[in-house]
Design an enzyme around this catalytic site. Structure first.
Site, PDB file in Angstrom:
ATOM      1  N   SER A 164       7.674  80.986   6.969  1.00  0.00           N
ATOM      2  CA  SER A 164       7.557  82.436   6.903  1.00  0.00           C
ATOM      3  C   SER A 164       6.153  82.875   7.339  1.00  0.00           C
ATOM      4  CB  SER A 164       7.912  82.921   5.495  1.00  0.00           C
ATOM      5  OG  SER A 164       8.132  84.309   5.461  1.00  0.00           O
TER       6      SER A 164
ATOM      7  N   ASP B 186      19.623  83.893   6.842  1.00  0.00           N
ATOM      8  CA  ASP B 186      18.315  84.488   6.565  1.00  0.00           C
ATOM      9  C   ASP B 186      18.354  85.992   6.832  1.00  0.00           C
ATOM     10  OD1 ASP B 186      15.608  85.144   6.370  1.00  0.00           O
ATOM     11  OD2 ASP B 186      14.944  83.344   7.426  1.00  0.00           O
TER      12      ASP B 186
ATOM     13  N   HIS C  75      16.321  82.297   3.653  1.00  0.00           N
ATOM     14  CA  HIS C  75      14.958  82.360   4.168  1.00  0.00           C
ATOM     15  C   HIS C  75      14.113  81.168   3.723  1.00  0.00           C
ATOM     16  CE1 HIS C  75      11.513  84.200   5.993  1.00  0.00           C
ATOM     17  NE2 HIS C  75      10.856  84.267   4.856  1.00  0.00           N
TER      18      HIS C  75
END
Length: 259
Positions: A78, A203, A231
């Site tokens: 991320s 996600d 995610h």
């Protein structure tokens, strides 16, 4: 900056996402420590680096991590992917790049449609000042939304959020600004490093389509989508993510950092 080091073998730097800390990678540590020397970063203002006042900006953070680690493959999840990608694009000592649920640009644009609206991160920033805990809880819920293992993953993320102390508001706001404003797509065509892009099929923050589009910009990149993953696919699908990282590093030439 605090960096936990564990394991043995080729060096692999792991950089966490917004609001979390290096302990979030525990499922990967369990599976990879026998084959890799893992360098688990706590970003400034997070975890054991909570008192570290290094600005959460790409050159400052990347420089500090690079100064404390040997030549290695860098892996970012991320927000952490922005630091890993910047490092791979600017530092010869980075031998390869792995991106987990991360793209060079996190917000939507006319030429980048498969991303979230900038207002998503702007809203999180506004809400931090009035409802710090609730804002973090909503973000964690977004992290796991759609995952086949959402409840279990949410429990894990809640635990990791607080076990080393809550992140600072300053670091969270700086992280949101990075997510809103950074666009590293221009670095991909000349990256010159092997890269692996691991997406979660479900996600809701980083579209697997966007990850495939990013991988297509980097010569020789590999792209993998984890079926039913959200995610944070390394939580509910740790075996698959660990295996992908193992195969990626094993395939690197000795000059790149393979075994």
């Amino acid at each position: 900056m605090h960096i936990d080091v564990t394991g043995r073998g080729p060096d692999l730097v792991l950089i966490h996402g917004w609001a979390l800390q290096g302990g979030v990678f525990a499922p990967l540590v369990q599976r990879l420590a026998d084959q890799f020397t893992l360098h688990l970063v706590d970003l400034p203002g997070h975890g054991h680096s909570r008192e570290d006042t290094t600005p959460l900006r790409l050159p400052f953070v990347v420089g500090a991590i690079a100064a404390a680690t040997p030549p290695a493959v860098w892996c970012g999840w991320s927000l952490g992917g922005l630091f890993a990608l910047h490092a791979a694009a600017t530092l010869p000592k980075v031998r390869g790049l792995a991106m987990i649920a991360a793209t060079p640009r996190f917000v939507r644009g006319e030429d980048w449609p498969h991303a979230v609206e900038p207002a998503v991160f702007e809203q999180f920033g506004r809400e931090l000042a009035t409802d710090f805990g609730g804002t973090l809880e909503r973000f964690l819920a977004l992290d796991v939304m759609g995952s086949a293992h959402a409840r279990e993953e949410l429990r894990t993320l809640r635990q990791r959020l607080v076990e080393r102390g809550a992140p600072t508001e300053r670091a969270l706001l700086e992280g949101l600004r990075l997510l809103e404003s950074t666009d590293l797509r221009g670095a991909l065509p000349t990256l010159g490093k092997p890269s692996l892009w691991i997406a979660g099929q479900r996600d809701r923050l980083v579209s697997p389509v966007a990850m495939q589009a990013a991988a297509a910009l980097a010569p020789g990149a590999q792209a993998l989508t984890i079926a039913h993953g959200g995610h944070a696919p390394f939580l509910g699908h740790a075996d698959e993510v660990a295996a992908a990282l193992q195969h990626f590093v094993a395939a690197l030439s000795p000059a790149d950092g393979g075994q």
